[in-house]
Design an enzyme around this catalytic site. Structure first.
Site, PDB file in Angstrom:
ATOM      1  N   CYS A   7     -18.546  27.447  37.026  1.00 33.24           N
ATOM      2  CA  CYS A   7     -18.258  27.963  38.365  1.00 33.24           C
ATOM      3  C   CYS A   7     -18.849  27.036  39.424  1.00 33.24           C
ATOM      4  O   CYS A   7     -18.188  26.691  40.408  1.00 33.24           O
ATOM      5  CB  CYS A   7     -18.811  29.378  38.510  1.00 33.24           C
ATOM      6  SG  CYS A   7     -18.389  30.162  40.100  1.00 33.24           S
ATOM      7  N   CYS A   8     -20.092  26.618  39.226  1.00 31.24           N
ATOM      8  CA  CYS A   8     -20.733  25.692  40.168  1.00 31.24           C
ATOM      9  C   CYS A   8     -19.985  24.366  40.208  1.00 31.24           C
ATOM     10  O   CYS A   8     -19.833  23.755  41.267  1.00 31.24           O
ATOM     11  CB  CYS A   8     -22.184  25.456  39.776  1.00 31.24           C
ATOM     12  SG  CYS A   8     -23.298  26.845  40.111  1.00 31.24           S
ATOM     13  N   CYS A  40     -25.020  31.600  46.271  1.00 31.48           N
ATOM     14  CA  CYS A  40     -23.873  32.506  46.266  1.00 31.48           C
ATOM     15  C   CYS A  40     -24.339  33.942  46.025  1.00 31.48           C
ATOM     16  O   CYS A  40     -25.296  34.183  45.283  1.00 31.48           O
ATOM     17  CB  CYS A  40     -22.881  32.087  45.187  1.00 31.48           C
ATOM     18  SG  CYS A  40     -22.119  30.485  45.494  1.00 31.48           S
ATOM     19  N   CYS A  93     -24.919  35.369  42.411  1.00 27.81           N
ATOM     20  CA  CYS A  93     -25.919  34.704  41.574  1.00 27.81           C
ATOM     21  C   CYS A  93     -27.280  34.582  42.260  1.00 27.81           C
ATOM     22  O   CYS A  93     -28.119  33.775  41.835  1.00 27.81           O
ATOM     23  CB  CYS A  93     -25.424  33.317  41.166  1.00 27.81           C
ATOM     24  SG  CYS A  93     -23.839  33.324  40.297  1.00 27.81           S
ATOM     25  N   CYS A 105     -27.626  23.864  40.606  1.00 28.38           N
ATOM     26  CA  CYS A 105     -26.206  24.203  40.664  1.00 28.38           C
ATOM     27  C   CYS A 105     -25.332  23.091  40.102  1.00 28.38           C
ATOM     28  O   CYS A 105     -24.170  23.328  39.771  1.00 28.38           O
ATOM     29  CB  CYS A 105     -25.790  24.519  42.094  1.00 28.38           C
ATOM     30  SG  CYS A 105     -25.914  23.127  43.226  1.00 28.38           S
TER      31      CYS A 105
END
Length: 250
Positions: A124-125, A206, A209, A232
């Protein structure tokens, strides 16, 4: 006025020269020289507009408010961060803030429901931060970060200048600052605080998280809590970038 793009010497050679040249300089002096030294070339700042970001943003505004500032909007940030970003940019008179987002095509292919962070936070990062930032940084020879030695073990030996492979130079003007230095600078310059700090968020990323931290906890303990992850992926750790491959869409 920024210098022409760097022309001579490898990134590692230029980093070594810069660290020797400015080893004993203050944070503001490192920033001033970094924006003018031919060895750094064209420079941008990358800012999360997080809990401590306003300190370095203020310094940039003092030295050269038209320095390009890249803001990564992952589209999973807290609403408070988005509001704060606009307010701080206006308050400091920043003249070139660029909002960076992930490719629509890649989001549709790899995270259509916005749930990738649950199964694979590294991927995702990579999708929402590392790849868009790499694209945005392509025209630049160097970038400014707000990283500091006290933030985590992987940053304990942080220098003012780092080699990001042979791609570009990373500039860390606040590398040697302590947590108290950050607090004092904010108070002395009457800088606006991120609204989530008052609610216990010491390091803000985010929304899915990031959690508040308890008194005495490491400031970054609220990032990816419970996961074996502390970066990240946009930063190098021990000379390599930490990232995971994106799952292929089925």
């Amino acid at each position: 006025m920024q210098p022409e793009s760097a022309q001579f010497g490898t990134v590692a050679t230029r980093v070594a020269a810069l660290n020797t040249r400015y080893r004993h300089h203050s944070a503001i002096s490192v920033l001033e020289h970094a924006l003018a030294d031919a060895d750094t070339g064209a420079v941008a700042m990358v800012s999360s507009f997080g809990a401590e970001s306003v300190v370095l943003l203020h310094m940039v505004a003092v030295v050269d408010r038209d320095t390009p500032v890249l803001f990564l909007d992952t589209e999973m940030l807290f609403d408070e961060t988005l509001t704060y970003q606009r307010a701080v940019a206006a308050h400091l008179g920043l003249g070139d803030v660029r909002v960076i987002r992930a490719s629509r095509t890649k989001l549709a292919a790899h995270d259509p429901e916005g749930m990738l962070h649950r199964d694979n936070p590294d991927a995702c990062c990579d999708l929402r931060k590392t790849q868009p930032l790499a694209h945005a940084l392509a025209p630049f020879d160097a970038w400014i970060t707000g990283r500091k030695r006290f933030q985590s073990g992987s940053r304990a030996a942080l220098a003012f200048f780092e080699a990001e492979g042979e791609a570009r130079i990373k500039i860390n003007p606040l590398a040697h600052w302590a947590r108290e230095d950050i607090a004092d600078y904010m108070v002395n310059n009457r800088l606006p605080r991120h609204p989530l700090v008052a609610r216990g968020f010491a390091s803000i990323g985010c929304a899915p998280c990031t959690t508040p931290v308890a008194p005495g906890e490491d400031p970054r303990a609220g990032r990816w809590r419970g996961a074996a992850k502390e970066e990240c992926g946009i930063h190098f750790v021990d000379g390599r970038i930490i990232r995971a491959p994106i799952k292929q869409a089925s």
